[in-house]
Scaffold this motif. Structure first.
Motif, mmCIF file in Angstrom:
data_model
loop_
_atom_site.group_PDB
_atom_site.id
_atom_site.type_symbol
_atom_site.label_atom_id
_atom_site.label_comp_id
_atom_site.label_asym_id
_atom_site.label_seq_id
_atom_site.Cartn_x
_atom_site.Cartn_y
_atom_site.Cartn_z
ATOM 1 N N ALA A 141 15.926 22.258 -35.207
ATOM 2 C CA ALA A 141 14.951 22.510 -36.263
ATOM 3 C C ALA A 141 14.554 23.977 -36.293
ATOM 4 N N ASP A 142 13.806 24.342 -37.351
ATOM 5 C CA ASP A 142 13.404 25.739 -37.512
ATOM 6 C C ASP A 142 12.203 26.094 -36.653
ATOM 7 N N GLN A 143 11.570 25.102 -36.034
ATOM 8 C CA GLN A 143 10.458 25.383 -35.122
ATOM 9 C C GLN A 143 10.732 24.709 -33.790
ATOM 10 N N ILE A 144 10.725 25.485 -32.720
ATOM 11 C CA ILE A 144 11.018 24.982 -31.383
ATOM 12 C C ILE A 144 9.882 25.372 -30.462
ATOM 13 N N ILE A 145 9.449 24.442 -29.629
ATOM 14 C CA ILE A 145 8.382 24.705 -28.663
ATOM 15 C C ILE A 145 8.918 24.466 -27.258
ATOM 16 N N ILE A 146 8.797 25.470 -26.415
ATOM 17 C CA ILE A 146 9.211 25.376 -25.011
ATOM 18 C C ILE A 146 7.968 25.559 -24.160
ATOM 19 N N THR A 147 7.614 24.561 -23.377
ATOM 20 C CA THR A 147 6.407 24.629 -22.569
ATOM 21 C C THR A 147 6.676 25.284 -21.218
ATOM 22 N N GLY A 148 5.585 25.638 -20.521
ATOM 23 C CA GLY A 148 5.717 26.211 -19.195
ATOM 24 C C GLY A 148 6.424 25.276 -18.232
ATOM 25 N N LYS A 149 6.174 23.966 -18.369
ATOM 26 C CA LYS A 149 6.844 22.989 -17.500
ATOM 27 C C LYS A 149 8.343 22.949 -17.777
ATOM 28 N N ASP A 150 8.707 23.081 -19.047
ATOM 29 C CA ASP A 150 10.133 23.133 -19.387
ATOM 30 C C ASP A 150 10.798 24.340 -18.731
ATOM 31 N N ILE A 151 10.115 25.471 -18.764
ATOM 32 C CA ILE A 151 10.666 26.706 -18.196
ATOM 33 C C ILE A 151 10.902 26.541 -16.701
ATOM 34 N N GLU A 152 9.970 25.875 -16.005
ATOM 35 C CA GLU A 152 10.114 25.667 -14.564
ATOM 36 C C GLU A 152 11.374 24.884 -14.232
ATOM 37 N N LYS A 153 11.762 23.946 -15.107
ATOM 38 C CA LYS A 153 12.927 23.093 -14.843
ATOM 39 C C LYS A 153 14.245 23.734 -15.253
ATOM 40 N N MET A 154 14.178 24.883 -15.910
ATOM 41 C CA MET A 154 15.404 25.483 -16.440
ATOM 42 C C MET A 154 16.073 26.450 -15.474
ATOM 43 N N ASN A 155 15.375 26.831 -14.395
ATOM 44 C CA ASN A 155 15.993 27.643 -13.349
ATOM 45 C C ASN A 155 16.565 28.942 -13.911
ATOM 46 N N VAL A 156 15.723 29.707 -14.613
ATOM 47 C CA VAL A 156 16.144 31.002 -15.150
ATOM 48 C C VAL A 156 15.251 32.087 -14.578
ATOM 49 N N VAL A 157 15.800 33.299 -14.469
ATOM 50 C CA VAL A 157 15.060 34.423 -13.914
ATOM 51 C C VAL A 157 14.419 35.259 -15.013
ATOM 52 N N LYS A 158 15.103 35.358 -16.166
ATOM 53 C CA LYS A 158 14.612 36.198 -17.250
ATOM 54 C C LYS A 158 14.523 35.415 -18.553
ATOM 55 N N ILE A 159 13.680 35.907 -19.468
ATOM 56 C CA ILE A 159 13.477 35.240 -20.748
ATOM 57 C C ILE A 159 14.780 35.174 -21.546
ATOM 58 N N LYS A 160 15.619 36.207 -21.439
ATOM 59 C CA LYS A 160 16.864 36.215 -22.210
ATOM 60 C C LYS A 160 17.754 35.030 -21.841
ATOM 61 N N ASP A 161 17.765 34.629 -20.567
ATOM 62 C CA ASP A 161 18.575 33.491 -20.152
ATOM 63 C C ASP A 161 18.067 32.200 -20.790
ATOM 64 N N LEU A 162 16.774 32.097 -20.968
ATOM 65 C CA LEU A 162 16.176 30.941 -21.613
ATOM 66 C C LEU A 162 16.533 30.912 -23.097
ATOM 67 N N LEU A 163 16.361 32.044 -23.788
ATOM 68 C CA LEU A 163 16.570 32.089 -25.231
ATOM 69 C C LEU A 163 18.032 31.881 -25.608
ATOM 70 N N ASN A 164 18.947 32.302 -24.749
ATOM 71 C CA ASN A 164 20.365 32.158 -25.067
ATOM 72 C C ASN A 164 20.832 30.711 -25.046
ATOM 73 N N GLN A 165 19.984 29.793 -24.616
ATOM 74 C CA GLN A 165 20.314 28.377 -24.646
ATOM 75 C C GLN A 165 19.917 27.723 -25.965
ATOM 76 N N ILE A 166 19.254 28.484 -26.844
ATOM 77 C CA ILE A 166 18.826 27.957 -28.126
ATOM 78 C C ILE A 166 19.903 28.240 -29.172
ATOM 79 N N PRO A 167 20.375 27.242 -29.924
ATOM 80 C CA PRO A 167 21.372 27.500 -30.969
ATOM 81 C C PRO A 167 20.866 28.537 -31.966
ATOM 82 N N GLY A 168 21.711 29.498 -32.280
ATOM 83 C CA GLY A 168 21.353 30.509 -33.260
ATOM 84 C C GLY A 168 20.602 31.692 -32.701
ATOM 85 N N VAL A 169 20.232 31.666 -31.417
ATOM 86 C CA VAL A 169 19.461 32.747 -30.801
ATOM 87 C C VAL A 169 20.344 33.477 -29.798
ATOM 88 N N SER A 170 20.343 34.798 -29.874
ATOM 89 C CA SER A 170 21.083 35.633 -28.927
ATOM 90 C C SER A 170 20.149 36.715 -28.412
#
Length: 574
Positions: A31-60
């Motif tokens: 969808a055009d609106q995506i919400i990622i919570t702090g708890k979601d971030i904890e489970k994603m095992n990423v060091v930087k925000i860019k690693d998180l955003l690159n998992q979103i379709p259409g986002v680089s």
């Protein structure tokens, strides 16, 4: 690789995209609106925000950049004030201004958000909200890596009655993998909040970032002595009184570029001061009307151009209508911008959503405008010449998204988008390695996104995001530079025990042109990263190996990427 893409296309018709197992309850990644919570971030095992955003379709995303559906005009707000670098020539973002451990949620609006947040949101808007100060808590984190990489950070919050205070700081340095590729960064932040009543809230926050780095240049045009020094300070005062919200901000950024080989010493400083009011007005049986107004003053000074001042004023209104007989809702919005140096604009936005228990369908349309920066118009660097004749670009954005969740094993969805830009601002590089930004006639971004989540077993799952992008100059028929047609990010997640997470993250990026005449390009590449995290009570230990196959490849902008890298660290939560 093409076979893998075809498999995903087939699977998507039998499944539903979930950003992560925890994310299924918060929003749909298609969808055009995506919400990622702090708890979601904890489970994603990423060091930087860019690693998180690159998992979103259409986002680089990169270390200091982000694009959505091909557009780098993305407004990024931290607690209400922009952390886009106003002295950047390519829409840079200072991700360093915030720690992942201090984030409460991230909201991503793809191709929309311009009604409330205004200019430079042709690609969309990203809202980052830091954690509320509710008790004594925080964390200390440190990691080391090859190439002399080191990073240390501290976050601490304390609440006493109606008052709360938080502090945060970080230091990072690395030697880099090329000549003149080193960097040093230091950040310090503070926040004070006062909440006398439930509907009354005040907070003041300040952030300071200092960076020193070398600019190695393109391989064919190296700049072994080019240096960049930057200081960025950002202040924000938020006030909420019943239904009225006020946002007062001041940003002060200065950047100095020096290159003795080109006899260059360019300094630019940009200050921005703004005020915005937002409220909900009751319309009786018609519900509430969300509206707001504001103004911004900006000043740029430098040693290569005369001081420039600009102002703008704006007002907006939006209304959501939900039908009771069917699960259908509509959102209408309009925004009016008045500028001192550019033409006034009127931008509408519309969204229609149909949602049921197992699937949803959404259509969105918006019109936005993107502004040429002071740096693009007036500043000069070792790789860029100024162009004071630049004008704003206009973007018309359309998207259609389908999301369905049939069971807990498979999930998937599809989104189609079409964005049309007029007078697009793009960088044109000359034969000597230097270039300038120019306005082109008509440009289109069109394509689609696919997201897939497949739970193979209780401890093994697959998460994948694919984006197809066709970005062309309609006047010449040429492909736009730095816009690869295919991107595929896949994470294979293994949790053999509750406290251990292993992730193999792979990325495929197709060939991309590096010049507007399509005479040069960089080849496709396929790389992998390996991440691991082990949690033990309040301690967590993590490590990451980047480019595990040690491939030599070039990013879409023509710059080489680092060889195999590694880091290991520890985080203590208190």
């Amino acid at each position: 690789m093409i076979n893998m893409i075809l498999v995903l296309l087939v699977l998507v018709f039998f499944s539903v995209p979930v950003f992560s197992p925890a994310q299924a309850e918060t929003s749909d990644p298609i969808a055009d609106q995506i919400i990622i919570t702090g708890k979601d971030i904890e489970k994603m095992n990423v060091v930087k925000i860019k690693d998180l955003l690159n998992q979103i379709p259409g986002v680089s995303a990169g270390d200091s950049s982000v694009s959505v559906r091909g557009s780098s005009k993305v407004k990024v707000l931290l607690d209400g004030r922009a952390i886009n670098d106003p002295t950047s020539s390519y829409g840079g973002v200072r991700w360093d201004m915030v720690s992942l451990k201090n984030i409460e949620k991230i909201e991503i609006y793809k191709g929309k958000g311009g009604v409330e947040f205004g200019d430079d949101s042709g690609g969309g808007v990203i809202l980052i909200t830091t954690k509320k100060i509710e008790s004594f808590e925080g964390n200390i984190e440190a990691y080391l890596g090859n190439l002399e990489t080191q990073n240390y950070s501290l976050n601490c919050r304390e609440n006493k009655g109606n008052f709360g205070i938080g502090v945060s700081s970080a230091y990072e340095s690395a030697d880099g993998f090329r000549t003149n590729n080193d960097k040093k960064k230091f950040r310090a932040s503070a926040k004070i909040q006062y909440k006398p009543e439930k509907d009354i809230h005040f907070s003041f926050s300040g952030d300071y970032l200092k960076e020193e780095k070398g600019l190695a240049g393109l391989p064919e045009f190296p700049s072994p002595h080019s240096r960049k020094n930057q200081n960025m300070a950002s202040y924000l005062f938020l006030a909420k009184f019943r239904e009225i919200k006020s946002r007062t901000y001041f940003n002060d950024t200065d950047t100095q570029n020096q290159d003795p080989d080109r006899n260059l010493d360019a300094f630019i400083q940009i200050k921005k001061f703004g005020e915005a009011f937002v409220t909900d007005i009751s319309m009786g049986k018609w519900g509430k009307l969300n509206c707001g107004a504001g103004a911004e003053w900006a000043r740029a000074t430098g040693n290569r151009f005369d001081a420039q001042e600009e102002t703008q004023f704006w007002g907006f209104a939006s209304k959501n209508i939900s039908l009771k007989s069917v699960p259908l809702s509509f959102t209408f919005g309009v925004r009016m911008n008045a500028y001192s140096e550019f033409e006034d604009v009127f931008n509408p936005e519309f969204k229609a959503s149909f949602k049921q228990d197992v699937f949803s369908l959404q259509f969105a349309a918006s019109k936005t405008n993107n502004m040429p920066s002071f740096r693009q118009r007036y500043n000069e660097t070792s790789s860029m010449m100024p162009n004071p004749n630049l004008t704003m670009e206009h973007a018309d954005n359309y998207s259609l998204s389908f999301f369905a969740q049939m069971n807990a094993v498979f999930s998937g969805g599809v989104s189609l988008f079409y964005n049309r830009l007029t007078d697009r601002i793009t960088y044109v590089r000359g034969d000597d390695g230097r270039g300038q930004y120019e306005n082109f006639g008509k440009v289109t971004y069109k394509g689609g996104e696919i997201s897939l989540n497949w739970k193979l077993t209780d401890m093994l799952s697959l998460r994948s995001a694919y984006t197809y992008l066709e970005a062309k100059d309609e006047n010449t028929g040429k492909w736009l530079p730095v816009k690869p047609g295919h991107r595929l990010n896949t994470d294979l997640i293994c949790t053999p025990i509750k406290t251990l997470s292993l992730i193999l993250a792979t990325n495929y990026t197709s060939r991309a042109y590096t010049r507007t005449d399509n005479s040069q390009s960089v080849p496709e590449y396929f790389i992998g990263d390996l991440r691991a995290e082990y949690n033990f009570n309040t301690m967590s230990f993590f490590c990451e190996i980047g480019n595990i196959w040690d491939k030599s490849y070039f990013c879409a902008d023509g710059y080489p990427s680092p060889p195999r890298t590694w880091l290991a660290g520890v985080n203590y939560q208190f």
